[in-house]
Enzyme design. Structure first.
Site, PDB file in Angstrom:
ATOM      1  N   ASP A 103       0.832  -1.202   0.000  1.00  0.00           N
ATOM      2  CA  ASP A 103       0.000   0.000   0.000  1.00  0.00           C
ATOM      3  C   ASP A 103       0.868   1.253   0.000  1.00  0.00           C
ATOM      4  O   ASP A 103       2.028   1.213   0.424  1.00  0.00           O
ATOM      5  CB  ASP A 103      -0.890   0.032   1.253  1.00  0.00           C
ATOM      6  CG  ASP A 103      -1.898  -1.102   1.263  1.00  0.00           C
ATOM      7  OD1 ASP A 103      -2.224  -1.625   0.184  1.00  0.00           O
ATOM      8  OD2 ASP A 103      -2.358  -1.453   2.366  1.00  0.00           O
TER       9      ASP A 103
HETATM   10  N1  URA Z   1      -1.335  -5.892   3.871  1.00  0.00           N
HETATM   11  C1  URA Z   1      -1.792  -4.635   3.929  1.00  0.00           C
HETATM   12  O1  URA Z   1      -2.798  -4.368   4.529  1.00  0.00           O
HETATM   13  N2  URA Z   1      -1.104  -3.689   3.275  1.00  0.00           N
HETATM   14  C2  URA Z   1       0.046  -3.923   2.611  1.00  0.00           C
HETATM   15  O2  URA Z   1       0.643  -3.003   2.055  1.00  0.00           O
HETATM   16  C3  URA Z   1       0.518  -5.236   2.580  1.00  0.00           C
HETATM   17  C4  URA Z   1      -0.190  -6.213   3.226  1.00  0.00           C
END
Ligand code: URA
Length: 241
Positions: A103
């Site tokens: 993310d």
């Molecule tokens: N899980 C999440 O919630 N975000 C990420 O970036 C990776 C795994």
């Protein structure tokens, strides 16, 4: 291909950094120290060394990158800056792309390659590749929640998550600026569903406040300790699939 371009492709740094390596006499072609940054080489025939280490002329690229927050994991995006902006421009020409996704507000280990079948094996292969996250969260994870994470849980929208490993850090926690008590844990998951870690922790009454991927199988942040750093994977790291 120009020697400076070749070495920049091989992640020896920006063109300017590569020029410095050449100036310092660290670069040899066929055992001769070179002086010209625009010298042309044939990567399939010429043996290039930097500080006497042979630079392999492979066409496939395998890189590990320490992603900072604030960048989306994409090659192109119309609204947000992408991780590709932090990497040599040549990566785009070489069709290097991120393997999986972190993310925008997640930091940590991200793999990139231009080897589609290898990327596919990492993401969808038969071998269950573990991805480990260091998680900071507010709220208290219930015992029942932790058990559900370990046994495999179903999220609110029906998404099924495979059994995962979680280790809670048994400390008192730290008060953040908002007055929330922040705890931390290590979580290893074997798939990569949308916002999976945040949603798993959320389903156990926690709210993720910081997320960092620290491992993909045995690949770690070693030698890319600072955000923004990247290096070629070693043969051993490549061979996790
Ligand atoms: N899980 C999440 O919630 N975000 C990420 O970036 C990776 C795994």
């Amino acid at each position: 291909m120009r020697i400076d371009k070749f070495l920049a492709h091989k992640a020896f740094g920006t063109r300017k950094e590569v020029h410095d390596l050449i100036k310092q006499g660290f670069v040899k072609v066929n055992d001769t120290i070179i002086k010209k940054k625009d010298m042309h080489i044939n990567p399939d025939v010429d043996v290039v060394t930097v500080q006497d280490q042979v630079v392999q002329a492979q066409l496939e690229y395998y890189i590990k990158f320490h992603k900072p927050t604030g960048y989306v994991t994409a090659v192109e995006d119309t609204t947000d800056p992408t991780i590709m902006e932090l990497l040599p421009e040549e990566f785009q020409t070489l069709k290097v792309f991120p393997v999986g996704r972190l993310d925008k507000d997640t930091e940590g280990l991200l793999l990139l390659t231009n080897d589609g079948p290898w990327a596919h094996k990492i993401i969808h292969g038969k071998k269950n590749i573990g991805k480990t996250y260091y998680v900071e969260y507010s709220g208290n994870l219930s015992e029942d929640g932790v058990n559900r994470i370990r046994e495999g849980m179903v999220l609110g929208d029906g998404t099924e998550c495979k059994p995962a490993q979680i280790t809670l850090h048994e400390d008192e926690g730290v008060l953040n600026e908002q007055g929330d008590m922040i705890h931390s844990c290590e979580l290893t998951i074997y798939e990569g569903k949308y916002h999976q870690v945040k949603r798993m922790i959320g389903a156990c009454s926690g709210t993720v406040t910081y997320l960092q991927r620290t491992h993909i199988d045995t690949i770690t942040l070693d030698s890319i300790e600072e955000v923004g750093m990247y290096v070629d994977l070693t043969d051993k790291e490549k061979s996790i699939v």
